[in-house]
Design an enzyme around this catalytic site. Sequence first.
Site, PDB file in Angstrom:
ATOM      1  N   ASN A  34      14.661  -6.757 -17.971  1.00 24.02           N
ATOM      2  CA  ASN A  34      14.762  -7.797 -16.942  1.00 24.02           C
ATOM      3  C   ASN A  34      13.666  -8.850 -17.101  1.00 24.02           C
ATOM      4  OD1 ASN A  34      16.800  -6.190 -15.878  1.00 24.02           O
ATOM      5  ND2 ASN A  34      15.572  -5.455 -14.154  1.00 24.02           N
ATOM      6  N   GLY A  39      23.109  -7.753  -8.900  1.00 23.03           N
ATOM      7  CA  GLY A  39      22.703  -7.314 -10.225  1.00 23.03           C
ATOM      8  C   GLY A  39      21.322  -7.786 -10.591  1.00 23.03           C
ATOM      9  N   ASP A  60      21.020  -9.039  -2.967  1.00 25.49           N
ATOM     10  CA  ASP A  60      20.623  -7.848  -3.714  1.00 25.49           C
ATOM     11  C   ASP A  60      19.224  -8.104  -4.267  1.00 25.49           C
ATOM     12  OD1 ASP A  60      20.277  -5.685  -5.378  1.00 25.49           O
ATOM     13  OD2 ASP A  60      21.994  -6.115  -6.676  1.00 25.49           O
ATOM     14  N   ASP A  65      11.191  -8.447 -10.949  1.00 26.88           N
ATOM     15  CA  ASP A  65      11.092  -8.715 -12.384  1.00 26.88           C
ATOM     16  C   ASP A  65      11.201 -10.205 -12.672  1.00 26.88           C
ATOM     17  OD1 ASP A  65      10.851  -5.981 -12.950  1.00 26.88           O
ATOM     18  OD2 ASP A  65      13.023  -5.724 -12.915  1.00 26.88           O
ATOM     19  N   ASP A 102      22.398  -0.442 -15.236  1.00 27.26           N
ATOM     20  CA  ASP A 102      22.355  -0.204 -13.793  1.00 27.26           C
ATOM     21  C   ASP A 102      23.754   0.072 -13.251  1.00 27.26           C
ATOM     22  OD1 ASP A 102      19.676  -0.768 -13.940  1.00 27.26           O
ATOM     23  OD2 ASP A 102      19.835  -2.765 -13.030  1.00 27.26           O
ATOM     24  N   ASN A 129      17.770  -0.386 -19.386  1.00 24.69           N
ATOM     25  CA  ASN A 129      18.694   0.493 -18.658  1.00 24.69           C
ATOM     26  C   ASN A 129      20.050  -0.168 -18.498  1.00 24.69           C
ATOM     27  OD1 ASN A 129      16.713   2.468 -18.142  1.00 24.69           O
ATOM     28  ND2 ASN A 129      16.115   1.514 -16.210  1.00 24.69           N
ATOM     29  N   THR A 173       2.762  -8.828  -4.413  1.00 24.66           N
ATOM     30  CA  THR A 173       3.976  -9.431  -3.870  1.00 24.66           C
ATOM     31  C   THR A 173       4.355  -8.746  -2.566  1.00 24.66           C
ATOM     32  OG1 THR A 173       5.452  -7.969  -5.123  1.00 24.66           O
ATOM     33  CG2 THR A 173       4.771 -10.017  -6.192  1.00 24.66           C
ATOM     34  N   GLY A 230       7.591  -9.453  -0.876  1.00 26.89           N
ATOM     35  CA  GLY A 230       8.974  -9.776  -0.570  1.00 26.89           C
ATOM     36  C   GLY A 230       9.118 -11.155   0.043  1.00 26.89           C
TER      37      GLY A 230
END
Length: 282
Positions: A42, A264, A223, A229, A12, A10, A196, A198
């Site tokens: 990614n 990003g 971000d 990924d 972004d 993609n 996962t 966080g």
Amino acid sequence: MRITVVGSINLDMVASAAKLPRAGETVTGATLARHPGGKGANQALAARRLGAEVCLVGRVGDDAMAGEAVALLDAGGVELSEVEVDPAASTGVALIAVDPDGENQIVVAAGANHLVTPEQLPARIETPLIAQLELPVETVEAAVGRAVDFVCVNLAPARPVSDQLLRRADLIVVNETEAAFYGDLLHHGGGRVVVTKGAKGATMYQRGVQMAWATPPHVRAVDATGAGDAFVGAICVALLEGMEPEAALTFACAAGALAATRPGAQPSLPTRDEVESIITAT
């Protein structure tokens, strides 16, 4: 080590705003940036920056966005010979809103990604495989079925898949939301499952039994796009290199945390030296 990634590509479009909008709300004053992204791309670049040789299988449109979408992959040394250009489709686009704490909202227009068919895949995938669910499910199922080595499937975004895929995967990676979607189905095979959480870290299971867990180093999140990924690429590299489960989780958590400190998806992916340095420092 050589890895094949079958996945999405993609461009972004990232809007950084003071807050994320509620339903029906307009938030103004944002700044806009464009970054290469897509879970497949990614994860391919993440694994490459951590030391693996990587071939990406995917598809872009025949448009101006395609060059931007693969620029960092090309510069980073990811093999792109299996990325096809579709003259009848647009390159995939992700619209991403990010708040000052790094939380995000993402809407994806798949474009050419939804036109990756089983016919585009190699007849036999000899190397370890990483796949996600931003391509048609039948294509992901075909890739997993043709793989003869290690298979990692990142079940994101969550959607129904066959029991055969779940049982074939040597490693399944999900976040807490995706884990809730699949429930006990995740643990029906003999492979490992990583959930996962966080900033709270990640846990590895086998047949539903916890076998290891790790927490990430403390960082200031900017971000979170691409952090998951980075984790997937890192956990695969770590396990394929023979790291023990806890060490592999620690390595992957560090990679994900570092990715969250920069804006990003692909620009934020850390190098091997960066990951090892932050682990040593904590």
